[in-house]
Motif scaffolding. Structure first.
Motif, PDB file in Angstrom:
ATOM      1  N   GLU A 197       0.815  -1.214   0.000  1.00 42.40           N
ATOM      2  CA  GLU A 197       0.000   0.000   0.000  1.00 42.40           C
ATOM      3  C   GLU A 197       0.852   1.270   0.000  1.00 42.40           C
ATOM      4  N   CYS A 201       0.607   4.265  -2.745  1.00 42.09           N
ATOM      5  CA  CYS A 201       0.414   5.675  -2.393  1.00 42.09           C
ATOM      6  C   CYS A 201       1.541   6.536  -2.945  1.00 42.09           C
ATOM      7  N   VAL A 211      -2.819  12.183  -1.275  1.00 44.00           N
ATOM      8  CA  VAL A 211      -3.468  11.047  -0.607  1.00 44.00           C
ATOM      9  C   VAL A 211      -4.095  11.547   0.691  1.00 44.00           C
ATOM     10  N   CYS A 214      -5.566   6.387   3.634  1.00 41.93           N
ATOM     11  CA  CYS A 214      -5.245   4.996   3.308  1.00 41.93           C
ATOM     12  C   CYS A 214      -5.466   4.206   4.588  1.00 41.93           C
ATOM     13  N   TRP A 229      -7.405  -2.234   1.908  1.00 39.87           N
ATOM     14  CA  TRP A 229      -7.090  -0.850   2.189  1.00 39.87           C
ATOM     15  C   TRP A 229      -8.000   0.031   1.340  1.00 39.87           C
ATOM     16  N   VAL A 231      -8.390   3.728  -0.198  1.00 43.75           N
ATOM     17  CA  VAL A 231      -7.549   4.878  -0.507  1.00 43.75           C
ATOM     18  C   VAL A 231      -8.417   5.990  -1.095  1.00 43.75           C
TER      19      VAL A 231
END
Length: 235
Positions: A197, A201, A211, A214, A229, A231
């Motif tokens: 992850e 990102c 971002v 998350c 996850w 996002v």
């Protein structure tokens, strides 16, 4: 990936709609809580179009795309008023911009190479209006189920069994077997891979996104944590 016609029909009829239905309700709640107004949305890897239908019903000009002709055929039949495209998510470029782009149901885990995800992110950034949102989910490596069969009853006569296995290259195989009256009707194997992850990102930031979240839960006050996850990125 392209699914068989049988898998598309089972997907539509027996229970896979629970995720886009649940996420759709969460998404509407998130918009209300944050006073976010969406006029046009695009759902990448939209499947049978359930999320598009939910947004369309709330006054949003929703559209979707999927690589599977079978999924899109069902989506168009379910609601002919919504625009759908059959296309490859890696190279897809719509002819308009959106306030919101979504990609859920761990669809990005079907993309095996981070370089291809990088390309998707670059395209989505260009396809968003300034200030627009890109919301998606990816598998959480710690929560990927182990190699134990999962049985699910779709009806009194239709049953399914799911088995998740891992190959030496770190890829995930989801084998779905559907039975009717105890007789195996078909089997489908779906390949996925878990992406880190943090790397995902970083790719978002590389392509100009900010971002905003998350997390393994979408709504802040949500009690149940997900195996993915979530996002939220903004242009």
């Amino acid at each position: 990936m392209s699914y068989s016609k049988a898998f598309c029909n089972v997907y539509n009829q027996f229970g896979w709609n629970y995720f886009p239905e649940a996420f759709g309700e969460q998404l509407l709640t998130w918009m209300e809580q944050n006073q976010i107004h969406i006029e046009k949305s695009l759902d990448l890897a939209c499947g049978t179009g359930v999320l598009c239908e939910i947004l369309h019903a709330h006054g949003i000009n929703a559209s979707g795309m999927d690589f599977s002709e079978g999924m899109i055929a069902i989506a168009r039949e379910r609601n002919p008023k919504i625009h759908y495209d059959v296309a490859d998510m890696i190279t897809y470029r719509p002819d308009q911009k959106f306030d919101l782009v979504t990609c859920t149901g761990d669809a990005l885990n079907h993309i095996m190479e981070l370089s291809d995800i990088d390309r998707i992110f670059a395209n989505v950034y260009n396809d968003l209006e300034d200030g627009g949102y890109f919301i998606f989910d990816i598998l959480n490596e710690k929560e990927v189920p182990m190699e134990e069969p999962i049985d699910l009853d779709f009806s009194d006569t239709v049953k399914a069994q799911f088995m998740v296995t891992h190959d030496p290259d770190g890829r995930i195989n989801l084998k779905t077997t559907v039975f009717e009256n105890g007789i195996r009707q078909f089997e489908e194997n779906i390949k996925e891979i878990v992406h880190d992850e943090k790397a995902v990102c970083e790719l978002l930031c590389k392509n100009g996104f900010r971002v905003e979240k998350c997390s393994n839960h979408f709504l802040e006050n949500e009690g149940n944590y997900s195996k993915t996850w979530y996002v939220i990125a903004r242009k």
